[in-house]
Design an enzyme around this catalytic site. Structure first.
Site, short mmCIF file in Angstrom:
data_model
loop_
_atom_site.label_atom_id
_atom_site.label_comp_id
_atom_site.label_asym_id
_atom_site.label_seq_id
_atom_site.Cartn_x
_atom_site.Cartn_y
_atom_site.Cartn_z
N ASN A 235 -36.93 1.69 -58.50
CA ASN A 235 -36.91 2.22 -59.87
C ASN A 235 -37.00 1.08 -60.87
OD1 ASN A 235 -34.20 1.25 -60.60
ND2 ASN A 235 -33.60 2.57 -58.91
N LYS A 314 -47.69 -0.61 -41.06
CA LYS A 314 -48.23 -0.24 -42.37
C LYS A 314 -49.03 1.07 -42.27
CE LYS A 314 -51.12 -1.87 -46.09
NZ LYS A 314 -52.15 -2.81 -46.50
N ILE A 334 -22.39 5.81 -54.12
CA ILE A 334 -21.46 4.68 -53.96
C ILE A 334 -20.26 4.80 -54.89
CG2 ILE A 334 -21.24 2.17 -54.04
CD1 ILE A 334 -24.35 2.12 -53.59
O1 C5P Z 1 -25.76 10.52 -60.48
P1 C5P Z 1 -26.38 9.34 -61.13
O2 C5P Z 1 -27.28 8.57 -60.23
O3 C5P Z 1 -27.03 9.63 -62.43
O4 C5P Z 1 -25.11 8.45 -61.51
C1 C5P Z 1 -25.22 7.16 -61.99
C2 C5P Z 1 -24.01 6.37 -61.62
O5 C5P Z 1 -23.73 6.52 -60.25
C3 C5P Z 1 -24.20 4.90 -61.83
O6 C5P Z 1 -22.95 4.32 -62.11
C4 C5P Z 1 -24.73 4.43 -60.48
O7 C5P Z 1 -24.47 3.05 -60.26
C5 C5P Z 1 -23.94 5.32 -59.53
N1 C5P Z 1 -24.60 5.68 -58.28
C6 C5P Z 1 -24.12 5.19 -57.08
N2 C5P Z 1 -24.68 5.56 -55.89
C7 C5P Z 1 -25.72 6.41 -55.86
C8 C5P Z 1 -26.24 6.91 -57.05
C9 C5P Z 1 -25.66 6.54 -58.25
O8 C5P Z 1 -23.16 4.41 -57.11
N3 C5P Z 1 -26.23 6.73 -54.69
#
Ligand code: C5P
Length: 435
Positions: A235, A314, A334
């Site tokens: 991203n 690939k 996370i």
């Molecule tokens: O649900 P969303 O992705 O919008 O939430 C964003 C928050 O969740 C951010 O703090 C991002 O670092 C955390 N996040 C995470 N693990 C994921 C997805 C998002 O820690 N798999």
């Protein structure tokens, strides 16, 4: 190097000593500083902006209204560690004392939230004149640091007080001032002592050490999910916000671990960096540290999905035909894992939203069991992803706690870290009271 990660704005006035400024610039850069210069219109006659630009690598400010690529007078010092005015002429000192803002330097000084250090240089009668002395006293009372001029031969042919201190002395003064961590100057130092009232200087000089003794874990940047050996799903996160938070937390005395996705940013000084690629790597790295931290800030833009199957070779379009279907499976969240851990650290998340931001942010705060959430409006092109600026709305479970308007990420990071440390400490005292 004593000025690593420091941004110094060097303001140059039209005194003969201006010819020493390229050397001053060079010595500051040698100490690791990122130097921006701004000249008064008369200084531009004495020292070439082209030279300064070549030395610093940044456009040189002069007039307030300028349509060039230089930074505006409000932003110039917004994230600076110090504004150093050398040589400071009687004229500019008078303007500073009376709040005038008729050129880029005086306007930037009036808007500067950072410490201001001035090195006066002028003829001795001009220096001793009661008007100049009164102006200097006024500036000193307001917390401006003054590097008093030396005695010796002056450009006007006379001899007396009024010589600007040598560039090496000025740099030593700046290093001592910015690195002293609130300690008074050593008694035996040859440097002039800071003469501003102590409570003003310590408040202006360094960020509060409100993070001292705290262990902070920050995730930053994007993650990369492999499709095959050469392709990834990722991203647009640049990592700048998370890195700025790590730097701000460290400057406030915290012990900082930065778990970074693939970005090419330099590691902030004295920050322990762990590089990861995939969301799973990031999850594992956070989990491994969880018992040893007080605060976790999830600033990374973690990939929500990964490939159900990673191709070992690939992918060939000749073999795949006109369409290709990839099956993705959900990654673990996370920050939600951190928020639900037991015992759990103080947990801060980010929400990057394009619409209905506050509703989504508050919902995420609940669902992921966070203490705070910072909302980024990523539909704006001037802030957020891949830009140098940001603007945040911050919520806790009771509602909005802060509105941080558009500013460089370093400034927003400083404000957010102060808020996090203050709330963390309030939370701990509450718990202590109830225990
Ligand atoms: O649900 P969303 O992705 O919008 O939430 C964003 C928050 O969740 C951010 O703090 C991002 O670092 C955390 N996040 C995470 N693990 C994921 C997805 C998002 O820690 N798999």
């Amino acid at each position: 190097m004593q000025l690593e990660q420091r941004k110094i704005v060097l303001g140059i006035c039209g005194g003969i000593a201006a010819y020493k400024c390229p050397e001053l610039c060079r010595l500051l850069i040698k100490q690791g500083a990122d130097v921006y210069s701004v000249v008064t219109p008369s200084a531009a006659q004495l020292v070439s902006p082209t030279t300064l630009q070549a030395l610093t690598g940044h456009a040189v400010g002069c007039e307030v209204f300028n349509h060039g690529d230089e930074i505006g007078h409000i932003e110039l010092c917004a994230d600076a560690d110090a504004l150093v005015i050398a040589p400071a002429t009687a004229n500019t000192i008078a303007k500073l004392a009376h709040g005038m803002a008729d050129n880029m330097l005086t306007a930037a000084a009036l808007a500067a939230p950072c410490p201001i250090i001035i090195a006066p240089a002028m003829n001795s009668r001009m220096y001793r004149h009661p008007a100049t002395q009164a102006n200097l006293e006024l500036l000193q009372q307001r917390g401006v640091f003054i590097i008093p001029p030396a005695e010796g031969p002056l450009a006007c042919g006379e001899s007396g007080i009024g010589r600007m201190r040598e560039p090496a002395e000025i740099v030593a003064y700046i290093c001592a001032l910015l690195n002293r961590n609130g300690l008074p100057f050593a008694e035996n130092t040859l440097l002039p002592r800071p003469e501003a009232p102590l409570e003003l200087t310590s408040q202006k000089l360094l960020p509060k050490a409100n993070g001292a003794g705290l262990r902070v874990l920050i995730t930053a940047g994007p993650t990369e999910e492999p499709i095959d050996p050469v392709r990834v799903i990722t991203n647009k996160s640049s990592g700048k916000m998370g890195f700025a938070l790590a730097e701000a937390a460290r400057k406030r005395g915290a012990n900082v671990t930065l778990i970074a996705g693939p970005v090419s940013l330099p590691t902030p000084a004295q920050v322990n960096r762990i590089n990861v690629k995939t969301a799973q790597d990031m999850y594992d790295a956070v989990k491994a540290k969880l018992d040893d931290v007080d605060i976790v800030i999830g600033c990374a833009a973690v990939s929500d999905y990964r490939l159900a199957y990673v191709y070992p070779q690939k992918l060939k379009k000749e073999e795949q035909g006109d369409s290709l279907t990839l099956t993705l499976i959900k990654n673990e969240d996370i920050i939600s894992m951190v928020g639900h851990a037991n015992p759990r650290p103080f947990t801060v998340g980010f929400a990057a939203e394009t619409m209905h931001g506050p509703e989504h942010a508050k919902e995420k705060l609940q669902r992921k069991n966070l203490d705070l959430i910072a909302l980024n409006d990523v539909s704006r092109h001037d802030v957020g992803f891949n830009t140098d600026d940001n603007a945040l709305l911050v919520y806790d479970k009771d509602g909005q706690v802060a509105d941080l308007p558009k500013a460089p990420k370093r400034v927003i990071a400083a404000q957010l870290m102060d808020l996090i440390f203050d709330m963390f400490r309030k939370g701990t005292t509450q718990k202590e009271k109830h225990a």
